[in-house]
Design a protein around this motif. Structure first.
Motif, PDB file in Angstrom:
ATOM      1  N   THR A 175      -5.165  11.414  -5.491  1.00 63.83           N
ATOM      2  CA  THR A 175      -5.361  10.979  -6.885  1.00 63.83           C
ATOM      3  C   THR A 175      -4.069  10.394  -7.450  1.00 63.83           C
ATOM      4  N   TYR A 176      -2.977  11.084  -7.167  1.00 65.33           N
ATOM      5  CA  TYR A 176      -1.655  10.652  -7.647  1.00 65.33           C
ATOM      6  C   TYR A 176      -1.320   9.263  -7.100  1.00 65.33           C
ATOM      7  N   ALA A 177      -1.507   9.090  -5.786  1.00 63.93           N
ATOM      8  CA  ALA A 177      -1.187   7.797  -5.159  1.00 63.93           C
ATOM      9  C   ALA A 177      -2.071   6.696  -5.729  1.00 63.93           C
ATOM     10  N   LYS A 178      -3.349   7.024  -5.949  1.00 65.06           N
ATOM     11  CA  LYS A 178      -4.289   6.041  -6.501  1.00 65.06           C
ATOM     12  C   LYS A 178      -3.801   5.567  -7.875  1.00 65.06           C
ATOM     13  N   LYS A 179      -3.301   6.513  -8.664  1.00 67.01           N
ATOM     14  CA  LYS A 179      -2.834   6.160 -10.008  1.00 67.01           C
ATOM     15  C   LYS A 179      -1.575   5.309  -9.967  1.00 67.01           C
ATOM     16  N   MET A 180      -0.879   5.278  -8.820  1.00 65.02           N
ATOM     17  CA  MET A 180       0.281   4.396  -8.713  1.00 65.02           C
ATOM     18  C   MET A 180      -0.159   2.937  -8.573  1.00 65.02           C
ATOM     19  N   GLY A 181      -1.450   2.728  -8.331  1.00 66.32           N
ATOM     20  CA  GLY A 181      -1.992   1.387  -8.501  1.00 66.32           C
ATOM     21  C   GLY A 181      -2.147   0.533  -7.257  1.00 66.32           C
ATOM     22  N   GLU A 182      -1.720   1.020  -6.094  1.00 66.33           N
ATOM     23  CA  GLU A 182      -1.874   0.195  -4.902  1.00 66.33           C
ATOM     24  C   GLU A 182      -2.878   0.822  -3.943  1.00 66.33           C
ATOM     25  N   LEU A 215      14.001  10.045  -1.439  1.00 65.29           N
ATOM     26  CA  LEU A 215      12.953  11.050  -1.568  1.00 65.29           C
ATOM     27  C   LEU A 215      13.042  11.764  -2.910  1.00 65.29           C
ATOM     28  N   VAL A 216      11.912  11.819  -3.605  1.00 70.42           N
ATOM     29  CA  VAL A 216      11.813  12.667  -4.794  1.00 70.42           C
ATOM     30  C   VAL A 216      11.114  13.949  -4.345  1.00 70.42           C
ATOM     31  N   ALA A 217      11.841  15.061  -4.305  1.00 71.35           N
ATOM     32  CA  ALA A 217      11.267  16.315  -3.814  1.00 71.35           C
ATOM     33  C   ALA A 217      10.728  17.123  -4.984  1.00 71.35           C
ATOM     34  N   GLY A 218       9.414  17.334  -5.013  1.00 72.55           N
ATOM     35  CA  GLY A 218       8.826  18.162  -6.066  1.00 72.55           C
ATOM     36  C   GLY A 218       8.561  17.410  -7.362  1.00 72.55           C
ATOM     37  N   ALA A 219       8.043  16.175  -7.256  1.00 75.16           N
ATOM     38  CA  ALA A 219       7.748  15.394  -8.470  1.00 75.16           C
ATOM     39  C   ALA A 219       6.662  16.083  -9.294  1.00 75.16           C
ATOM     40  N   ILE A 220       6.807  16.039 -10.623  1.00 74.37           N
ATOM     41  CA  ILE A 220       5.765  16.596 -11.489  1.00 74.37           C
ATOM     42  C   ILE A 220       5.158  15.532 -12.396  1.00 74.37           C
ATOM     43  N   SER A 221       5.606  14.262 -12.223  1.00 75.75           N
ATOM     44  CA  SER A 221       5.015  13.192 -13.033  1.00 75.75           C
ATOM     45  C   SER A 221       4.809  11.960 -12.164  1.00 75.75           C
ATOM     46  N   LEU A 222       3.993  11.055 -12.666  1.00 74.02           N
ATOM     47  CA  LEU A 222       3.867   9.753 -12.004  1.00 74.02           C
ATOM     48  C   LEU A 222       5.183   9.005 -12.193  1.00 74.02           C
ATOM     49  N   PRO A 223       5.511   8.081 -11.265  1.00 72.78           N
ATOM     50  CA  PRO A 223       6.776   7.355 -11.425  1.00 72.78           C
ATOM     51  C   PRO A 223       6.764   6.466 -12.666  1.00 72.78           C
ATOM     52  N   SER A 224       7.940   6.365 -13.273  1.00 72.97           N
ATOM     53  CA  SER A 224       8.078   5.413 -14.367  1.00 72.97           C
ATOM     54  C   SER A 224       8.830   4.232 -13.786  1.00 72.97           C
ATOM     55  N   THR A 225       8.382   3.015 -14.098  1.00 74.18           N
ATOM     56  CA  THR A 225       8.994   1.864 -13.453  1.00 74.18           C
ATOM     57  C   THR A 225       9.787   0.995 -14.420  1.00 74.18           C
ATOM     58  N   ASP A 226       9.937   1.480 -15.674  1.00 69.37           N
ATOM     59  CA  ASP A 226      10.793   0.650 -16.522  1.00 69.37           C
ATOM     60  C   ASP A 226      12.258   0.982 -16.244  1.00 69.37           C
ATOM     61  N   SER A 239       0.825  -1.198   0.000  1.00 70.81           N
ATOM     62  CA  SER A 239       0.000   0.000   0.000  1.00 70.81           C
ATOM     63  C   SER A 239       0.864   1.256   0.000  1.00 70.81           C
ATOM     64  N   THR A 240       0.193   2.368  -0.267  1.00 67.91           N
ATOM     65  CA  THR A 240       0.857   3.663  -0.325  1.00 67.91           C
ATOM     66  C   THR A 240       0.209   4.561   0.712  1.00 67.91           C
ATOM     67  N   ILE A 241       1.038   5.230   1.516  1.00 61.83           N
ATOM     68  CA  ILE A 241       0.508   6.175   2.503  1.00 61.83           C
ATOM     69  C   ILE A 241       0.602   7.579   1.947  1.00 61.83           C
TER      70      ILE A 241
END
Ligand SMILES: Cc1cc2nc3c(=O)[nH]c(=O)nc-3n(C[C@H](O)[C@H](O)[C@H](O)COP(=O)(O)OP(=O)(O)OC[C@H]3O[C@@H](n4cnc5c(N)ncnc54)[C@H](O)[C@@H]3O)c2cc1C
Lengths: 246, 316
Positions: free
Chosen positions: B22-29, B108-119, B2-4
């Protein structure tokens, strides 16, 4: 008061930003480095003002290589008493903060100050990480710092407003605009800086949590559309229909 | 897994809270929101609409104490087994996220402007060099923390209210005493604002800001200014945008009587649409702007205020 001020180098604000090695490295060609403005204008100057009113010692510390001694001398010329350079490339905030925290733990400072953020990576991370490593309170984005014995009163920016907080030394704070005014070093300061002590400490083995893998430049803007100053209805219509922002 | 998501709730829930969920939800967990303080449970339950499966609230911790908040989030991570923590990159996050990074040994990613890419790892896009370029930050650790820049994602309602559970995060004693908190009433907070009207030295004096405030009011925008204007005391410091001020990325940035120096642009060039109003056709701002008006602010702005009024009237 024993005060430690963390300083970082940053490219001069007018530097051309470009990347090399297939967009994986910042291109330092022709880039002039300065002391990160938040560290210099606010953290360092406020530390010096405190020392001037109640006495004490101001040490500056940076994680960097020999080329960074130019910014160290600048900070010494402004008035810091002595300097420490930890001999490593500061590529990751955790790595950098842990190196500094290790030194700070041994020397037990009353106050550790950083700038609000660096103007190149803008992470705002190192101060909070040092505070956690040292198990000290952290006042982030402080715009005012006053001391009364071992009690400090600080103002900090909060969303759309200001908060006044009180902590006891030792503590860590990051400094933002309002804290102090920029000081230009004078000739005497510059001469004195040459002989002030600079200790170089070897790097400690600490892991990096993150790395920058690549960089990109923003897309070039398409040409600006000029609107007749007599026709503001047209501007409003474009913002509504074309740009869809109102 | 899960994501907190840590939510600052002492002033109710803002748009940035919905963006972070919304961002965390889009990460899929599974998404679990954590907050501290006295917020009304009925209000917190709304986080469910954006994708939280539950909210944990610790009512004993001080919502202004970064050490206590860090401990509460760390307890929530260990009791839920979460391996990612998301913040909105606000003032609280700037103090808490770095502490949590050390405590959890999480990059820590400080100031992310995109969803994470996992490739090929786990990486997020951030602004670097005060908005003059983008960087990709790769997080090497098992646990990960992302602090999301406001206005980087549109909040999406996907569900209904969720349960709110009382949580004891063993925050310990507070070492920070809050003496007072001043919040200007009724103003729109600059980093969260979608529309911003900003003015510079071209306005000649603080007495001329009335038309800027009128324009902001008609648009429902926040006000900002260039650095010299804040330095001379024409406007409050918190309005100063740019490389050494606040960095913002609203949908619309209207710059009136600002030359467009590189240090100013650094803080605003993430804006989606820029309008520049300047007497000087050679002003650098026109190179960064989408729409330009060459003219005297004292003629143009009042006309623009009237045009917006007309637009508002016909749209209601
Ligand atoms: C290290 C460093 C950091 C800096 N950081 C920042 C920062 O964070 N933010 C920032 O803003 N600046 C910053 N600056 C300052 C920056 O370089 C510029 O000096 C500043 O942005 C200029 O402000 P301005 O555009 O309001 O004023 P000016 O440069 O004086 O421009 C005024 C503009 O108004 C126009 N004008 C005049 N009259 C009218 C009229 N009647 N109607 C319409 N237009 C008119 C003029 O043509 C001109 O373009 C920094 C500088 C340094 C060295």
């Amino acid at each position: 008061m024993k005060i430690l001020v963390c300083i970082s180098k940053a490219p001069d604000t007018t530097s051309k930003i470009a990347f090399s090695e297939n967009n994986t490295k910042f291109d330092e060609n022709g880039v002039q480095y300065i002391v990160n403005p938040y560290d210099e204008w606010y953290a360092l100057v406020r530390a010096l003002e405190i020392k001037e009113t109640i006495g004490g010692n101001v040490t500056i510390i940076t994680v960097g290589n020999t080329a960074d001694e130019a910014i160290i001398r600048k900070a010494l010329a402004i008035g810091a008493d002595d300097a420490v350079r930890i001999d490593a490339e500061p590529n990751d905030a955790y790595f950098t903060a842990s190196q500094i925290a290790k030194y700070a733990k041994e020397k037990s400072f009353d106050i550790v100050l950083t700038g609000k953020e660096t103007i190149n990576y803008n992470g705002s991370q190192v101060g909070g990480m040092i505070a956690e490593e040292l198990d000290l309170p952290f006042i982030s984005l402080a715009t005012k710092l006053d001391l009364n014995g071992t009690t400090a009163t600080l103002e900090r920016e909060i969303v759309g407003g200001v908060q006044v907080v009180e902590v006891s030394t030792p503590f860590v704070a990051s400094c933002a605009k309002g804290m102090a005014e920029q000081r230009i070093p004078n000739m005497r300061g510059i001469m004195a800086a040459r002989t002030k002590p600079l200790t170089v400490i070897p790097v400690s083995s600490i892991e990096e949590f993150t790395s920058y893998t690549s960089y990109t430049m923003p897309d070039a803007k398409s040409a600006c559309k000029m609107i007749n100053p007599e026709n503001m209805d047209e501007l409003v219509a474009l913002l509504h229909n074309e740009a869809k922002v109102i | 897994m899960s994501t907190i998501v840590y939510i600052s709730s002492n002033n109710g829930l803002g748009k940035s809270a919905f963006e972070a969920i919304t961002y965390a939800k889009k990460m899929g967990e599974d998404v679990i929101a954590v907050t501290v303080g006295n917020a009304d449970s009925n209000v917190l339950a709304e986080l469910g609409q954006y994708g939280a499966s539950k909210v944990l609230v610790d009512r004993n911790a001080n919502s202004d104490d970064d050490q206590q908040i860090t401990k509460v989030i760390a307890s929530a991570v260990s009791s839920t087994g979460a391996n990612k923590v998301v913040f909105s990159h606000d003032l609280i996050a700037k103090a808490v996220a770095p502490r949590l990074s050390v405590r959890l040994k999480a990059g820590l990613v400080a100031g992310a402007i995109s969803l994470p890419s996992t490739d090929g790892g786990f990486s997020c896009k951030v602004n670097v060099f005060s908005g003059k370029a983008f960087g990709n930050v790769n997080v090497k650790t098992e646990n990960k923390i992302i602090s999301l820049l406001p206005n980087s994602i549109q909040p999406e309602v996907t569900g209904s209210n969720c349960s709110v559970e009382e949580f004891n995060g063993n925050a310990g004693e507070s070492k920070v005493k809050v003496l007072s908190t001043k919040k200007p009433e009724g103003e729109i907070s600059l980093p969260e604002a979608e529309l911003v009207v900003s003015a510079g030295r071209g306005l000649k004096g603080p007495e001329n800001w009335g038309m800027i405030e009128d324009l902001a009011k008609e648009l429902g925008a926040a006000t900002a200014c260039s650095r010299p204007v804040a330095d001379i005391g024409w406007r409050p410091h918190h309005e100063h945008v740019g490389q050494t001020g606040v960095a913002i990325r609203p949908n619309l940035y209207i710059a009136v009587g600002i030359s467009g120096a590189i240090q100013h642009l650094a803080g605003v060039n993430g804006s989606k649409v820029i309008v520049a109003i300047n007497t000087d056709a050679e002003a650098p701002f026109f190179k960064a702007a989408d729409y330009g008006v060459i003219g005297d602010a004292f003629d143009v702005v009042p006309k623009l205020v009237e045009a917006v009024k007309k637009f508002n009237a016909s749209n209601n």
